[in-house]
Design a protein around this motif. Structure first.
Motif, PDB file in Angstrom:
ATOM      1  N   SER A 181      19.373  72.833  51.790  1.00  0.00           N
ATOM      2  CA  SER A 181      17.954  72.614  52.051  1.00  0.00           C
ATOM      3  C   SER A 181      17.655  71.683  53.216  1.00  0.00           C
ATOM      4  N   GLY A 182      18.657  70.955  53.693  1.00  0.00           N
ATOM      5  CA  GLY A 182      18.445  70.032  54.791  1.00  0.00           C
ATOM      6  C   GLY A 182      17.732  68.755  54.391  1.00  0.00           C
ATOM      7  N   GLN A 183      17.668  68.466  53.092  1.00  0.00           N
ATOM      8  CA  GLN A 183      16.974  67.274  52.626  1.00  0.00           C
ATOM      9  C   GLN A 183      17.563  66.802  51.297  1.00  0.00           C
ATOM     10  N   THR A 184      17.105  65.636  50.815  1.00  0.00           N
ATOM     11  CA  THR A 184      17.686  65.031  49.615  1.00  0.00           C
ATOM     12  C   THR A 184      16.719  64.962  48.435  1.00  0.00           C
ATOM     13  N   LYS A 185      15.576  65.618  48.533  1.00  0.00           N
ATOM     14  CA  LYS A 185      14.561  65.508  47.488  1.00  0.00           C
ATOM     15  C   LYS A 185      14.714  66.605  46.448  1.00  0.00           C
ATOM     16  N   THR A 186      14.320  66.266  45.223  1.00  0.00           N
ATOM     17  CA  THR A 186      14.384  67.193  44.105  1.00  0.00           C
ATOM     18  C   THR A 186      13.004  67.303  43.476  1.00  0.00           C
ATOM     19  N   PRO A 187      12.770  68.375  42.726  1.00  0.00           N
ATOM     20  CA  PRO A 187      13.707  69.461  42.428  1.00  0.00           C
ATOM     21  C   PRO A 187      13.865  70.413  43.608  1.00  0.00           C
ATOM     22  N   VAL A 227       5.421  72.623  40.383  1.00  0.00           N
ATOM     23  CA  VAL A 227       5.372  73.989  39.852  1.00  0.00           C
ATOM     24  C   VAL A 227       4.390  74.858  40.637  1.00  0.00           C
ATOM     25  N   ASP A 228       3.231  74.319  41.006  1.00  0.00           N
ATOM     26  CA  ASP A 228       2.268  75.115  41.774  1.00  0.00           C
ATOM     27  C   ASP A 228       2.841  75.549  43.117  1.00  0.00           C
ATOM     28  N   GLU A 229       3.542  74.652  43.790  1.00  0.00           N
ATOM     29  CA  GLU A 229       4.176  74.997  45.071  1.00  0.00           C
ATOM     30  C   GLU A 229       5.256  76.062  44.869  1.00  0.00           C
ATOM     31  N   PHE A 230       6.030  75.923  43.787  1.00  0.00           N
ATOM     32  CA  PHE A 230       7.064  76.909  43.491  1.00  0.00           C
ATOM     33  C   PHE A 230       6.448  78.289  43.284  1.00  0.00           C
ATOM     34  N   LEU A 231       5.385  78.349  42.479  1.00  0.00           N
ATOM     35  CA  LEU A 231       4.743  79.635  42.195  1.00  0.00           C
ATOM     36  C   LEU A 231       4.135  80.239  43.457  1.00  0.00           C
TER      37      LEU A 231
END
Length: 95
Positions: A51-57, A71-75
């Motif tokens: 992903s080029g980054q260290t943030k989760t999830p 979740v909204d961004e994922f959807l």
């Protein structure tokens, strides 16, 4: 990649967005390979390469990846990939 390969969810223990994501996937009946990047440096390295980054999830399944999401961004991202939504078995119903 085998068709039986589970989606990977990279998390950090204590992360509220990770808990929200886990709860969402559980409610949808999506079986995951959950990897805590704080517990395993190799998982952190794999997530950074992906992903080029260290943030989760950060979610990975086949060629589909969403980093540092709620979740909204994922959807919203998943809506662009209806074939992935179908493979994951995630409902189209908006609550």
């Amino acid at each position: 990649m085998s068709k039986n390969t589970l989606p990977i969810l990279y998390i950090k223990s204590g992360c509220p967005w990770c808990r929200e994501a886990l709860s969402f996937f559980n409610s949808q009946g999506v079986e995951l390979d959950v990897r805590d990047v704080n517990a395993n440096a190799k998982d952190m390295d794999a997530m950074v390469v992906l992903s080029g980054q260290t943030k989760t999830p950060t979610f990975e399944y086949e060629d589909f990846m969403v980093a540092d999401f709620d979740v909204d961004e994922f959807l919203a991202e998943l809506n662009e990939f209806p074939e992935i939504r179908q493979k994951l078995g995630i409902s189209d119903d908006e609550n």
